[in-house]
Enzyme design. Sequence first.
Site, PDB file in Angstrom:
ATOM      1  N   TYR A  21     115.073   0.716  47.252  1.00  0.00           N
ATOM      2  CA  TYR A  21     114.827   0.958  48.501  1.00  0.00           C
ATOM      3  C   TYR A  21     113.621   1.916  48.670  1.00  0.00           C
ATOM      4  CZ  TYR A  21     115.621   2.945  53.194  1.00  0.00           C
ATOM      5  OH  TYR A  21     115.536   3.242  54.391  1.00  0.00           O
ATOM      6  N   GLU A  43     121.740   3.742  59.399  1.00  0.00           N
ATOM      7  CA  GLU A  43     121.303   5.162  59.351  1.00  0.00           C
ATOM      8  C   GLU A  43     122.670   5.800  60.261  1.00  0.00           C
ATOM      9  OE1 GLU A  43     119.090   6.858  58.082  1.00  0.00           O
ATOM     10  OE2 GLU A  43     117.514   5.472  57.461  1.00  0.00           O
ATOM     11  N   TRP A  51     123.103   8.992  51.409  1.00  0.00           N
ATOM     12  CA  TRP A  51     122.433   7.704  51.579  1.00  0.00           C
ATOM     13  C   TRP A  51     122.787   6.911  50.244  1.00  0.00           C
ATOM     14  CZ3 TRP A  51     120.909   5.068  55.284  1.00  0.00           C
ATOM     15  CH2 TRP A  51     119.993   3.954  55.069  1.00  0.00           C
TER      16      TRP A  51
END
Length: 185
Positions: A21, A43, A51
């Site tokens: 990512y 998000e 995350w």
Amino acid sequence: MSYCTFTNSLKPGEQTVHKIYHDNHYGFPIESDDELFCRLILEINQAGLSWTTILNKQENFRKAYHNFNIKKVAAYKEKDIERLLNDGGIIRNKLKVNAAIENAKAILLIQKESGSFKNWLAHHHPKTKDEWMKLFKQTFKFTGGEIVNEFLMSTGYLPGAHDESCVVYKKVLKTKPMWKNLSKK
């Protein structure tokens, strides 16, 4: 090679998914409205969670939300909400599921008025973080300050995605040369 402080601080089990990512997506511009919507939904779902959890579930989210097709998600009915709330592969939070559907509807209106979600974002760029937060609060559901900040940083609309010493920082700047002057704000 030098990487962002955050990336260097990850535990061995988290490094692989974050590195992919970090190196290929974080801070880079997104051209597709569906992919911008995807990032917004990811998000939103990260709120209150790590995350790492979201990155590990991102393919499940993609399948559950019809590859983040905005038109399809905007048309979700009660049966779709139930399906999502029973899907153990994603975050099963009714507020977040409802936000995805309502935000898809909001993006359809934005597309009608601005041509695309991307055009709408570009039209409002540059703004301060506070101005962006106010705009997002007026436009979308479940978009608190940290969600808006991370969405905008991760898509290149706010600086700060990478440490300036990070090898990816220069790659990001090449994709958004007009952002160079914003990196100090």
